[in-house]
Design an enzyme around this catalytic site. Sequence first.
Site, PDB file in Angstrom:
ATOM      1  N   ASP B 327      36.252  46.862  37.537  1.00  0.00           N
ATOM      2  CA  ASP B 327      35.041  46.044  37.422  1.00  0.00           C
ATOM      3  C   ASP B 327      34.937  44.968  38.490  1.00  0.00           C
ATOM      4  O   ASP B 327      33.842  44.728  39.017  1.00  0.00           O
ATOM      5  CB  ASP B 327      34.988  45.388  36.032  1.00  0.00           C
ATOM      6  N   GLY B 329      36.451  44.882  41.495  1.00  0.00           N
ATOM      7  CA  GLY B 329      36.309  45.474  42.819  1.00  0.00           C
ATOM      8  C   GLY B 329      35.024  46.272  42.983  1.00  0.00           C
ATOM      9  O   GLY B 329      34.452  46.340  44.069  1.00  0.00           O
ATOM     10  N   PHE B 331      32.107  45.832  41.058  1.00  0.00           N
ATOM     11  CA  PHE B 331      30.865  45.086  40.799  1.00  0.00           C
ATOM     12  C   PHE B 331      30.997  43.567  40.932  1.00  0.00           C
ATOM     13  O   PHE B 331      30.013  42.876  41.112  1.00  0.00           O
ATOM     14  CB  PHE B 331      30.325  45.421  39.401  1.00  0.00           C
ATOM     15  N   GLY B 334      32.422  37.471  39.235  1.00  0.00           N
ATOM     16  CA  GLY B 334      31.575  36.305  39.469  1.00  0.00           C
ATOM     17  C   GLY B 334      30.108  36.699  39.491  1.00  0.00           C
ATOM     18  O   GLY B 334      29.255  36.044  38.887  1.00  0.00           O
ATOM     19  N   ASN B 403      27.897  47.174  29.982  1.00  0.00           N
ATOM     20  CA  ASN B 403      27.901  47.195  28.527  1.00  0.00           C
ATOM     21  C   ASN B 403      28.807  46.157  27.893  1.00  0.00           C
ATOM     22  O   ASN B 403      28.500  45.576  26.863  1.00  0.00           O
ATOM     23  CB  ASN B 403      28.287  48.585  28.020  1.00  0.00           C
ATOM     24  N   TYR B 404      29.984  45.907  28.529  1.00  0.00           N
ATOM     25  CA  TYR B 404      30.977  45.047  27.891  1.00  0.00           C
ATOM     26  C   TYR B 404      30.804  43.594  28.266  1.00  0.00           C
ATOM     27  O   TYR B 404      30.471  43.274  29.408  1.00  0.00           O
ATOM     28  CB  TYR B 404      32.394  45.481  28.290  1.00  0.00           C
ATOM     29  N   ASP B 405      31.076  42.707  27.312  1.00  0.00           N
ATOM     30  CA  ASP B 405      31.123  41.274  27.577  1.00  0.00           C
ATOM     31  C   ASP B 405      32.567  40.806  27.413  1.00  0.00           C
ATOM     32  O   ASP B 405      33.179  41.035  26.360  1.00  0.00           O
ATOM     33  CB  ASP B 405      30.243  40.513  26.573  1.00  0.00           C
ATOM     34  N   HIS B 461      41.224  48.880  28.366  1.00  0.00           N
ATOM     35  CA  HIS B 461      40.891  47.709  29.177  1.00  0.00           C
ATOM     36  C   HIS B 461      42.194  47.140  29.716  1.00  0.00           C
ATOM     37  O   HIS B 461      43.093  46.839  28.941  1.00  0.00           O
ATOM     38  CB  HIS B 461      40.213  46.620  28.330  1.00  0.00           C
ATOM     39  N   ASP B 617      58.360  31.768  47.469  1.00  0.00           N
ATOM     40  CA  ASP B 617      57.041  31.477  46.900  1.00  0.00           C
ATOM     41  C   ASP B 617      56.546  32.778  46.270  1.00  0.00           C
ATOM     42  O   ASP B 617      56.188  33.717  46.977  1.00  0.00           O
ATOM     43  CB  ASP B 617      56.097  31.004  48.009  1.00  0.00           C
ATOM     44  N   ILE B 618      56.573  32.866  44.958  1.00  0.00           N
ATOM     45  CA  ILE B 618      56.291  34.141  44.293  1.00  0.00           C
ATOM     46  C   ILE B 618      55.074  34.056  43.375  1.00  0.00           C
ATOM     47  O   ILE B 618      54.659  32.984  42.956  1.00  0.00           O
ATOM     48  CB  ILE B 618      57.518  34.667  43.514  1.00  0.00           C
TER      49      ILE B 618
END
Lengths: 679, 679
Positions: B327, B329, B331, B334, B403-405, B461, B617-618
């Site tokens: 989702d 990548g 659409f 944001g 469809n999903y929120d 999901h 730094d991970i």
Amino acid sequence: MRLLVLAVLCILSTAATASPHPHPLDPLSATELTAVREAVLSSPLVPARPLHFHYVGIDEPEKPEVLSCTYGTSTSSSILPRRALAIARAGGQSHELIIDITNSSAPSIISHAIHHGPGFPMITPDEQSAAMALPPKYSPFVESVWRRGLNVSDVYCGVLSRGWFGSSQPSYGGGRVAKMQCVVGGDGETANLYARPLVGVTLVVNLDRMAIVGYNDRVVYPVPKAEGTDYRADKVGPPYTGPATVPGVVVQPEGRGFHIDGHTVRWANWEFHLGFDMRAGMVISLASVHDADAGKRRRVLYRGFVSEIFVPYMDPDEEWYFHTFVDAGDFGLGVSASPLQRVGDMPKRQYDYGKPVKADDVICVFERYAGDIAWRHTSAALLITEVRPDVTLVARMVVTVGNYDYILDWEFKTSGSIKIVVSLTGILEMKASWYTHVDEMKQDAHGTLVAENTVAVFHDHFVTYHLDLDIDGTNNSFIKNTMVQKRNTGDPATGGARTPRKSYWTVRRDVAETESDGRVDVNGVPPADLLFVNPSKKSKTGYEVGYRLIPGGATAASLLADDDYPQRRASYTKKQVWVTPYNRSEKWAPGLYAEQSTGDDNLEAWSKRNRRIKDEDIVLWYTLGLHHIPYLEDFPVMPTLSGSFELRPSNFFENNPLIRTKPPSNFNNLNCSCGAASM
Amino acid sequence: MRLLVLAVLCILSTAATASPHPHPLDPLSATELTAVREAVLSSPLVPARPLHFHYVGIDEPEKPEVLSCTYGTSTSSSILPRRALAIARAGGQSHELIIDITNSSAPSIISHAIHHGPGFPMITPDEQSAAMALPPKYSPFVESVWRRGLNVSDVYCGVLSRGWFGSSQPSYGGGRVAKMQCVVGGDGETANLYARPLVGVTLVVNLDRMAIVGYNDRVVYPVPKAEGTDYRADKVGPPYTGPATVPGVVVQPEGRGFHIDGHTVRWANWEFHLGFDMRAGMVISLASVHDADAGKRRRVLYRGFVSEIFVPYMDPDEEWYFHTFVDAGDFGLGVSASPLQRVGDMPKRQYDYGKPVKADDVICVFERYAGDIAWRHTSAALLITEVRPDVTLVARMVVTVGNYDYILDWEFKTSGSIKIVVSLTGILEMKASWYTHVDEMKQDAHGTLVAENTVAVFHDHFVTYHLDLDIDGTNNSFIKNTMVQKRNTGDPATGGARTPRKSYWTVRRDVAETESDGRVDVNGVPPADLLFVNPSKKSKTGYEVGYRLIPGGATAASLLADDDYPQRRASYTKKQVWVTPYNRSEKWAPGLYAEQSTGDDNLEAWSKRNRRIKDEDIVLWYTLGLHHIPYLEDFPVMPTLSGSFELRPSNFFENNPLIRTKPPSNFNNLNCSCGAASM
């Protein structure tokens, strides 16, 4: 922060008005408790003295009678007999008595038995108080204290159940033997009674004889300092340097939304009976949900309560190996229900079970406005947003079993879900040590060095719920909907298709036939949805109506060896899920007589009979488990750590029961709309 | 129900005031966006037209620069260059441009590259709108609609990313090819645009050419009826027969407790930067917590955001096999942020990226008064009860991807914990079928018959979080504290003791050396506490300061075959936990160009380099997963279903940071003390 919290239970007032027709599941009233006590004490069946009551509760009517009384039309509750179960110790024996108190002014004992098997009833607060008075009069103990340069008056000793370790453990003459261990707590330096243990000293007390029967002063460790251990507001400040938040008050302009009638709570689409038991604490019964489309109330849960909390510590040392508590069976969750007010009403905790004592403020019911959303959808194409906020009803009990505080919530949702949340806080069990830095810890210390000379010991919590689900009726089946990977065969006859897709999962439905099918590791592979369904009630499209169990973290299983004594007693903690046929006597996961029990009468033993559970009246046992490696933040009082699970309607309703819920009139002013961004 | 919710982000007003010194992580202002757009359109580097922007966001400064600017003393943010990353399509190619906008009135392109590898940038709402206009003009489609007895004007077609299936899938000339499928939704019968699919018809659209390049009318199914599918308040009632609750309002008599300065939020002991990105949506940066004992602010999280939501459906059929969305990548989260107001501000969704558009109300910050308890303890012996209520701060974004929120919450706790909650609601993807009853389903239907002729398809999901934890500093290590069963040897030298106890568990501490040690199945056996620690910062007792990951349900891993195409793209969904060294370019779990990606540039591919992650730094990548077997209650809009995880300080503070918190003045009047029981 303030909550709008409203009174819910008025058991004493029920007693005061002496209703002639209590609900068959109402807890015993003060009048009834007095009747039980007098009936037993005046009976020739138990002549020995002293006689102490260890449990008194309702001996509930047979389930069909309760159901008939609640949901039937012909029978009224007034004709159901009213009975009590009392467990008393006298003459070194555990007596089980059933007392008919239908007429509380003329109670009659209708059965009497002596328990001859292993295990004992709960240790009472009276006994604990009496035992606490023994060490200061026991000269070897006094010498031990002096030798450490301490004052006897500064040392408190508490009673610890000693678990069961077969013949590997000294018997000390057998019987109701417990251990006592001590802390420095009487010098007023700190209110933290677990932070300054007097490690090395163990007393053994015979609770029936109320005498010290064993003593061991094995080793001397420094007593951890009091500094930094207190938690009382007036000791930690001012100044209060912790993070500050602003107060918030929940206001309900139209008043509260729930109603109490006796012990029955009604709220939104829910109705349930809220009871109380000395051992279990809060008991939810006869929970049903209104189905607006069907135009009727439908049954969900006949009975739900915490059956046991098993807390094994992970230190094999002499002073620690037996710390394998079954909190409900050893001490009672109802007996241990907080808050303070109740203790304030009973100075010195000098009370005898069987005498009615007022236990104020032990259950709290409130409506929860947490900012959650019940459902929503935005249709960008149609310029539509519909949102329904979530308001829930919480029934809460707080149990403080010694050091730990358990916040035990039942949250009822308008969606039909019941969410059960266990939150742990309170104080860790700590041992004194010579260590002041982890670099000194060359051997396994079995815990975390939370402060100088203070090791908080590794342990587990296993909170086992008894959930007698009655999904839309009494007879249910237990279903495992396992998600299994399939290769795409390309053949529609086997579910495939001629597409580039190589795999997918589908659902393999297994109906549990007998109890062996009812034992589930919820972390197992492949994963499965677990449902209780009513095979005789189907949706329009043909699905069996059901409820589903959804774990919400805290799915730990015991890591103890199967042959270890504490594990034999709580052998059911190796699986989170057990399903058994309803049996009136199977209420307590480690058995009715759990103190020093051997596991011969526990949930696993019952399950091994492998009875049929398909289309029967069945019970779900769910154990919420946490392994607890302590961290520095858990000292001196730990921030709440929560786990939960949800019982969620799954093909129970024909569709989302909230779809025809009115949107709140001011929802568009909710102003949960507070950001702007450029893209 | 109303919440006291207060405005938090004013990005446009920031832009309006044109602050000369934006925070280096501030999203692009309207002015800056315009500058980017104009710079690219006027550049000779990308002469082809049309040119469409697919992504514009900040090209953030190097991490050391941001840290120096935020926490350092010498550098001020004003001297950091301000740069944007733009991804644009022109001439059939994906152009990557870095634009310096430090002086937004004189922007300059400082780098330009053309992406030659697999995968494409996000599909834009503009493209979706344009594509929607194509089918009604495409005569084979018009004939298909007529043949079904429907009106073309009643049928809506939407764009679906087609995933990637190698050479097994027709190429349709390659490039930015997507599929379109249709619903009956224009007849006003229902607002539910997923309940009445026109199954069997699939169009293929080339988005660059904006032309139909493929068509398939494979099979005819009945269109499910509209009745019972709507969810609009004015269509489902009156009467509103759903359960009713009473309103509750949170009032804060002393005002709100948080403060906003630009994009920086300060509340209680927390401070963080709240950003926004077209692809990720809400971005939390530079979260730090004040340590009152240490007298300083300490770093916790450099960056946290949802990197991807992978949603594979479990139906191999021609119309369904490719429903394997990424989702973020495909659409953009944001871009998909709700609520309605934003859509209302942009009629017909006709906007082009790169032009500043106002996105109202996409992030919501509020204080949560849920009735939870931060810590408590009752000492029965000392007649003491101390309780501290829990107030938290929630930053919320709601993303509606078709469809999903998804309700995506970050909950900050005064204890130092960050709880991340994903709540699913909205509408299921449904397929039409001939079935009206489960008895007719002889073959695998790959879903649940939620209504007549309506099968809601099985799916998953997987919500993947990018969590660049910087625990008290940049360099951290990843620790597995595994709980391992031990037999009691009886020998103190090996941690045993001469006691009857046979077993216990202890902690085996493993420090992850390289990325292969950083891949963890959180449901694995034996269980482990997973920590990020700072090896150069230790507690007084010698523990490395750390934060711990605590899953709260929703720990599903993908069940797809490893060799299946969608799984290759989202191969990281087989483990919940991955740890990688920080790399500025590794932000998006399926890769920067995720649309039709092949998995060659995803999280697993990066991890396979097996770089060192000890004292580096991970970054923690955590995937919250749910397998979703639909149930009848999920129709027509599903009640919220939640999963969560917690990042909890673990040896980070020297002790409970809430112990010196002032008790609320009115807490004794809280009256969460409402029951009385007799025992």
